[in-house]
Design a protein around this motif. Structure first.
Motif, short mmCIF file in Angstrom:
data_model
loop_
_atom_site.label_atom_id
_atom_site.label_comp_id
_atom_site.label_asym_id
_atom_site.label_seq_id
_atom_site.Cartn_x
_atom_site.Cartn_y
_atom_site.Cartn_z
N GLY A 282 2.62 2.09 -3.12
CA GLY A 282 1.65 2.61 -4.09
C GLY A 282 1.52 4.13 -3.96
O GLY A 282 1.56 4.86 -4.95
N VAL A 283 1.37 4.58 -2.71
CA VAL A 283 1.27 6.02 -2.45
C VAL A 283 2.56 6.72 -2.88
O VAL A 283 2.54 7.78 -3.52
N TYR A 284 3.68 6.12 -2.53
CA TYR A 284 5.00 6.68 -2.87
C TYR A 284 5.11 6.94 -4.37
O TYR A 284 5.54 8.01 -4.80
N ARG A 285 4.66 5.95 -5.16
CA ARG A 285 4.78 6.08 -6.62
C ARG A 285 3.77 7.08 -7.17
O ARG A 285 4.11 7.90 -8.03
N GLN A 286 2.56 7.02 -6.63
CA GLN A 286 1.51 7.93 -7.09
C GLN A 286 1.92 9.39 -6.89
O GLN A 286 1.68 10.23 -7.75
N GLU A 287 2.53 9.65 -5.74
CA GLU A 287 2.91 11.04 -5.42
C GLU A 287 4.30 11.39 -5.95
O GLU A 287 4.84 12.45 -5.63
N LYS A 288 4.90 10.47 -6.71
CA LYS A 288 6.24 10.71 -7.28
C LYS A 288 7.25 11.15 -6.22
O LYS A 288 7.99 12.12 -6.40
N ASP B 259 6.05 -5.07 -6.60
CA ASP B 259 5.03 -4.85 -5.57
C ASP B 259 5.10 -5.88 -4.46
O ASP B 259 4.42 -5.78 -3.47
N ASP C 220 0.83 -1.21 0.00
CA ASP C 220 0.00 0.00 0.00
C ASP C 220 0.86 1.26 0.00
O ASP C 220 0.61 2.20 -0.75
#
Ligand code: FE2
Lengths: 183, 395
Positions: free
Chosen positions: B85-91, B119, B82
């Protein structure tokens, strides 16, 4: 320049010693696992078909042990029959020599980063205890006292088996003496 | 010449003391990072511990682009997935872990996936799998105990298979550990005491077990001096920032010591008890420490006797004859535990925990024998030995 520091005879003898010791230990381990209740009890916790390897980095001599089930161990010379589950790797042949010539305890070698573990630590803990027990059987008490943490007072094993292992050990110790004499 | 040999490694920059948090923006930029993510837990956020960090960054024009504050006490592979996922989404391009052992371990695992890709953290389990440096990583400990900010391991639960996955690599170490007294000022007494006794146990075991070496000894003895001098002060005066900082530094020093020389039977029993009875790690350490020292006594007389100097100071050390020092060290630890019990009811026996049933002892003893720490204990621990120590710790 570099070659001046290398004593080929001694290094070769050291490598031979490690090779022979792996053979001695592997065969003795198989024999002892057929008779000693404590080794069987330790080994029983390993999965059936579990493959243990002790080797010298990067591709030096090795010893392969398989758990057949019910605490019985089998020694394989050369290549493992299946992928290895637990590998204990000495960083250098010199460190393998220290441990296999019983100048350094296996647990101390672990603690001092002389070797690496690849696999489940709880299995490594068990294999270390099994190797300690093995050393107690095949070594004269004086040497074993140096090689293991504690010398147990409940040794019960046919003397025939012990003496057979000690004969192998004599062969190995000839190499050991040669290394000593030339380094 | 004897065969002594050791390795010692700690590449973590330690940034400690007053206004240490304000160094974070400089350190982040120093590694060419611009978009840090904070990984923490609800308790830390609820206690308002993120505010000084966020405002220190904002004042320096460094934006914290994401905050994940839902790390559970027993972190899992799903949580790691999880967060990444946030790390990648927020670059994001770097990680700041704020918290205790679980938040720090989780952040280490997140850093593996964030840097190496994928993942599924299970692909990286074990030692030596990671071969290159990971993303810039900073740790702000909010407990003074685990020492995770200077250890190269992380443990993450795999709930599907009910196993704990170990990850080990020197690349898991953070680039810097930031130790600021503001972070531990509000730690409740019970947690303060338990985590300090974890640090104490790290130092005592590092100093008495088989992997001890001169460099880790120096860290271990300094840590013991600091904990002995400051823990009682903090228990009486929780807002004492100087004493808090002493404990926080001691925890880091004890972490450096034990990550280089390993721990022993106290940890083997503590890990087994913690996982079977779901008790906090520090509490288990406090529980078993004196009983294990008594069991090991004859094999550790020399180092244990030396520790009296750091536990009780030079006067008590000088007044105690050499032959009595090992026992005096154990008594000193017992007195400290008695004081902690008076202050915050930190249990000293298995019975006092009220959480461990007698029939569970057998399983604890068996599991302890499979724990990696037992390898570095001076005495070869048999099942009967483990049972006997547990019996003595019962009441
Ligand atoms: Fe610990």
């Amino acid at each position: 320049m570099l070659t001046r520091h290398i004593k080929p005879m001694a290094l070769q003898a050291r490598r031979l010693y490690v090779e022979v010791m792996f053979q001695v230990m592997g065969q003795a381990l198989q024999a002892i696992s057929e008779m000693d209740r404590e080794v069987q009890a330790e080994a029983r916790a390993l999965p059936n078909g579990f493959i243990f390897e002790m080797m010298v980095m990067p591709n030096g001599p090795n010893m392969i042990i398989e758990h057949l089930g019910a605490g019985a161990l089998r020694f394989h010379a050369g290549k493992p029959p299946r992928p290895v589950n637990l590998s204990i790797q000495f960083k250098h042949i010199a460190h393998a020599f220290l441990v296999l010539s019983f100048q350094e305890k296996t647990s101390v070698a672990f603690a001092n980063d002389r070797m690496l573990v690849n696999g489940d630590i709880s299995h490594a803990v068990r294999m270390t205890r099994i190797l300690n027990r093995l050393e107690v059987f095949i070594l004269p008490k004086l040497v074993a006292g140096r090689a293991v943490k504690e010398y147990p007072d409940n040794l019960k094993l046919p003397t025939k088996l012990i003496s057979a292992a000690r004969i192998y050990l004599k062969v190995a110790s000839q190499f050991f003496d040669r290394v000593r004499a030339t380094t | 010449m004897n065969n002594d040999y050791y390795e010692f490694f700690c590449p973590v920059k330690v940034i400690a003391g007053k206004a240490a948090l304000e160094h974070i923006p400089y350190e982040v930029r120093g590694l060419a990072a611009k978009r840090p993510m904070i990984i923490t837990d609800k308790g830390v956020r609820g206690a308002g511990l993120l505010e000084p960090i966020i405002s220190a960054c904002e004042e320096s024009d460094l934006e914290i682009v994401a905050i994940y504050d839902d790390v559970p006490p027993d972190s899992s592979t799903a949580v790691v997935r999880d967060i990444v996922g946030v790390y990648r989404q927020e670059k994001c391009d770097s990680i700041i872990a704020v918290g205790g052992g679980s938040a720090i371990d989780t952040a280490k695992a997140v850093n593996i996936l964030a840097s190496e890709g994928g993942d599924d953290i299970r692909a990286y389990v074990g030692a030596g799998v990671i071969k290159k440096a990971l993303k810039p990583f900073f740790v702000v400990p909010t407990t003074a105990g685990t020492g995770s900010e200077v250890t190269s391991v992380a443990v993450i639960a795999d709930h599907e298979k009910s196993v704990k996955l170990p990850f080990s690599s020197s690349f898991l170490l953070p680039n810097a550990a930031i130790i600021d007294p503001r972070m531990t000022l509000t730690l409740p007494p019970h947690v303060t005491a338990a985590t300090a006794m974890d640090a104490m146990t790290h130092a005592v075991e590092a100093f008495t077990c088989m992997g001890k070496n001169p460099l880790s000894d120096a860290y271990a003895t300094s840590a013991i001096t600091k904990i002995s001098a400051s823990l009682r002060i903090v228990m009486k005066d929780p807002k004492n920032a100087d004493a808090r900082l002493e404990l926080a530094q001691a925890s880091t020093m004890a972490g450096i010591a034990f990550s280089n020389s390993m721990v022993g039977l106290v940890h083997a029993l503590g890990h087994a008890t913690g996982s079977i009875c779901h008790l906090p790690h520090g509490l288990c350490m406090n529980l078993f420490l004196p009983y294990v020292l008594e069991y090991n006594l004859e094999s550790i007389r020399e180092p244990l006797g030396e520790l009296l100097l750091y536990l009780e100071g030079p006067d008590a050390f000088a007044a105690t004859p050499l032959s009595r020092r090992p026992e005096a060290s154990i008594s000193a630890i017992r007195r400290l535990r008695d004081d902690l019990y008076k202050h915050c009811k930190l249990p000293r026996t298995i019975k006092e925990t009220g959480k461990i049933k007698e029939h569970e002892l057998e399983k604890i003893a068996t599991n302890a024998l499979d724990d990696g720490s037992i390898m570095f204990n001076r005495r070869e621990v048999s099942l009967e030995d483990a049972r006997a120590v547990l019996k003595r710790a019962w009441a």
